[in-house]
Scaffold this active site. Structure first.
Site, short mmCIF file in Angstrom:
data_model
loop_
_atom_site.label_atom_id
_atom_site.label_comp_id
_atom_site.label_asym_id
_atom_site.label_seq_id
_atom_site.Cartn_x
_atom_site.Cartn_y
_atom_site.Cartn_z
N PRO A 60 -52.25 -35.36 13.61
CA PRO A 60 -50.91 -35.35 14.21
C PRO A 60 -50.69 -34.10 15.05
CG PRO A 60 -50.77 -34.89 11.85
CD PRO A 60 -52.20 -35.22 12.13
N ASP A 61 -49.80 -34.20 16.06
CA ASP A 61 -49.43 -32.95 16.76
C ASP A 61 -48.38 -32.23 15.90
OD1 ASP A 61 -47.03 -34.24 17.24
OD2 ASP A 61 -47.27 -34.40 19.41
N PHE A 62 -47.74 -31.23 16.46
CA PHE A 62 -46.81 -30.44 15.65
C PHE A 62 -45.36 -30.90 15.81
CE2 PHE A 62 -50.56 -27.92 16.24
CZ PHE A 62 -50.76 -27.36 14.99
N ARG A 63 -44.96 -31.17 17.07
CA ARG A 63 -43.52 -31.26 17.32
C ARG A 63 -43.00 -32.63 17.73
NH1 ARG A 63 -45.53 -26.49 18.74
NH2 ARG A 63 -44.60 -24.67 17.71
N ASN A 134 -55.97 -25.77 19.83
CA ASN A 134 -56.32 -26.58 18.66
C ASN A 134 -57.34 -25.87 17.78
OD1 ASN A 134 -54.64 -28.34 19.89
ND2 ASN A 134 -56.23 -29.73 20.63
N ASP A 136 -59.17 -27.66 15.61
CA ASP A 136 -60.03 -28.73 15.06
C ASP A 136 -61.48 -28.68 15.54
OD1 ASP A 136 -59.89 -29.83 17.68
OD2 ASP A 136 -58.13 -31.03 17.14
N HIS A 153 -56.02 -20.07 19.30
CA HIS A 153 -55.35 -19.93 17.99
C HIS A 153 -56.35 -19.93 16.84
CE1 HIS A 153 -51.29 -21.40 19.85
NE2 HIS A 153 -51.63 -20.17 20.23
P1 OAD Z 1 -46.96 -29.77 20.12
O1 OAD Z 1 -46.84 -30.74 19.00
O2 OAD Z 1 -45.93 -28.71 20.23
O3 OAD Z 1 -46.97 -30.57 21.50
C1 OAD Z 1 -47.81 -31.66 21.71
C2 OAD Z 1 -47.45 -32.29 23.05
O4 OAD Z 1 -48.40 -33.31 23.32
C3 OAD Z 1 -46.08 -32.95 23.10
O5 OAD Z 1 -45.49 -32.70 24.37
C4 OAD Z 1 -46.38 -34.44 22.92
O6 OAD Z 1 -45.45 -35.28 23.57
C5 OAD Z 1 -47.72 -34.54 23.59
N1 OAD Z 1 -48.61 -35.59 23.07
C6 OAD Z 1 -48.84 -35.96 21.80
N2 OAD Z 1 -49.82 -36.90 21.74
C7 OAD Z 1 -50.21 -37.12 23.01
C8 OAD Z 1 -51.19 -37.97 23.61
N3 OAD Z 1 -51.99 -38.76 22.90
N4 OAD Z 1 -51.30 -37.93 24.96
C9 OAD Z 1 -50.50 -37.12 25.72
N5 OAD Z 1 -49.56 -36.31 25.20
C10 OAD Z 1 -49.42 -36.30 23.87
O7 OAD Z 1 -48.43 -29.15 20.03
P2 OAD Z 1 -48.98 -27.85 20.77
O8 OAD Z 1 -48.32 -27.66 22.07
O9 OAD Z 1 -50.44 -27.93 20.71
O10 OAD Z 1 -49.79 -22.95 16.64
O11 OAD Z 1 -48.48 -26.72 19.76
C11 OAD Z 1 -48.75 -25.38 20.06
C12 OAD Z 1 -48.88 -24.56 18.82
O12 OAD Z 1 -47.76 -24.77 17.96
C13 OAD Z 1 -50.05 -24.94 17.93
O13 OAD Z 1 -51.27 -24.40 18.35
C14 OAD Z 1 -49.64 -24.38 16.60
C15 OAD Z 1 -48.18 -24.77 16.59
O14 OAD Z 1 -47.35 -23.92 15.88
C16 OAD Z 1 -50.27 -22.33 15.55
O15 OAD Z 1 -50.52 -22.90 14.54
C17 OAD Z 1 -50.44 -20.87 15.73
#
Ligand code: OAD
Length: 323
Positions: A60-63, A134, A136, A153
């Site tokens: 999963p992503d984060f937000r 990432n 991963d 990170h």
């Molecule tokens: P986020 O979860 O903040 O953002 C992910 C983005 O990718 C969002 O804009 C989603 O809409 C988009 N998204 C998700 N799945 C997708 C897909 N299959 N294709 C296209 N877009 C998609 O994740 P990050 O920006 O990576 O830090 O978060 C940044 C940092 O916040 C992470 O590295 C982590 C977290 O706190 C640490 O752990 C230090």
């Protein structure tokens, strides 16, 4: 006060006008980007990526509301979701982070087509560097050489004892073995090493790896195209790289949502602005895998990308709700 704001605004507008360049692209879409790569003979592409390139692998992503990690940590009873990556909380309650780490440990997931696209950019000789948020390590697993990657990170390649200076390193397999043994395991490791051990994943408030600090300014100054994929661009200093990119380099965002625009990010994307206010930014609203496939197709690399994916035979097929 109003006057001060007005003068400040005028100054900003003046600066923005100064910054403007003639359009760098024939069209502000994937076709325009592909045409630019071919005509200009790009060889210094910099990619920035985030959790969105790995969601189709099952991570999963984060937000993303509902499916993002930060909406699914209730079981850990955190003061706030981000606490899972805060040292203050980890020192008192390591179990939560350790449980999460076990789930995310590399080897449990396979690369996605977007990861293979990174490798393809490199094999075509045009990738200068990929900066990933990432942890991963799927870029490497897809075959991207280590020197082309900056894990901004951190990741699971190394582990260390927290709060030690100079830092005490711990072989990462020792941490893995301890975590596999459950609470007793990590408590024993803590005793043996004189403190809690964590993988070298950057927590909030911790410094980014030296490699990031050493490389990012020269890479971004030299880049002739910036591709940003799958990130909300809200975490600094990583998000700030968008604004550091060479002014004459087009910038492409492949994402489900717009992110990092100049409304929120200094020198951020201008694709939402009309006409001559945007001379270089393209937003391609799509999933990363589909977006990479579209760009590969416009570049005439569709078969190369599919062949790479097939030859590895290790692409993820995931039906999780966040895909
Ligand atoms: P986020 O979860 O903040 O953002 C992910 C983005 O990718 C969002 O804009 C989603 O809409 C988009 N998204 C998700 N799945 C997708 C897909 N299959 N294709 C296209 N877009 C998609 O994740 P990050 O920006 O990576 O830090 O978060 C940044 C940092 O916040 C992470 O590295 C982590 C977290 O706190 C640490 O752990 C230090």
């Amino acid at each position: 006060m109003g006057q001060v704001c007005q003068s400040f605004k005028s100054l900003m507008q003046l600066q923005l006008q100064d910054e403007k360049l003639p359009p760098l692209l024939s069209s502000f879409d994937m076709e325009g980007i592909a045409g630019y790569i071919a005509e200009k003979g790009c060889k210094q592409v910099v990619v920035m990526c985030g959790a969105g390139i790995s969601t189709s692998a099952g991570i999963p992503d984060f937000r993303t509301p509902g499916t993002g990690l930060y909406d699914n940590l209730q079981r850990f009873n955190l003061p706030r979701a981000e606490s899972i990556f805060e040292l203050k909380f980890f020192r008192k309650t390591p179990q939560a982070f350790y449980e999460l780490v076990r789930e995310l440990w590399p080897g449990n997931y396979e690369p996605t087509p977007a990861h293979y696209f990174l490798r393809l950019l490199n094999e075509k000789g045009i990738l200068r560097r990929c900066y990933t948020q990432n942890i991963d390590s799927l870029e490497g697993r897809a075959g991207l050489p280590a020197e082309k990657l900056v894990a901004a990170h951190g990741n699971f390649d190394e582990a260390h004892v927290i709060d030690t200076w100079p830092e005490i390193k711990v072989p990462v397999h020792e941490l893995k073995r301890a975590l596999d043994a459950g609470e007793e395991g990590w408590k024993e490791l803590k005793k043996a090493k004189g403190g809690l051990v964590k993988p070298k994943i950057v927590f909030f408030g911790e410094a980014l790896p030296d490699r990031f600090n050493r490389l990012h300014m020269t890479d971004l100054a030299a880049c002739d195209l910036l591709i940003v994929m799958g990130t909300s661009l809200v975490v600094y200093p990583f998000a700030g790289l968008v604004g550091v990119a060479n002014k004459s380099a087009p910038r492409l965002l492949i994402n489900r949502d717009q992110a990092g625009t100049c409304d929120t990010l200094e020198s951020g994307f201008r694709f939402h602005l009309q006409g001559e206010d945007n001379w270089r930014d393209v937003f391609h609203k799509d999933d990363c895998d589909a977006g990479c496939r579209t760009l590969a197709e416009h570049l005439g690399w569709k078969d190369d990308l599919e062949a790479l994916i097939q030859s590895e035979g290790r692409v993820s097929v995931c039906n999780a709700p966040w895909v």
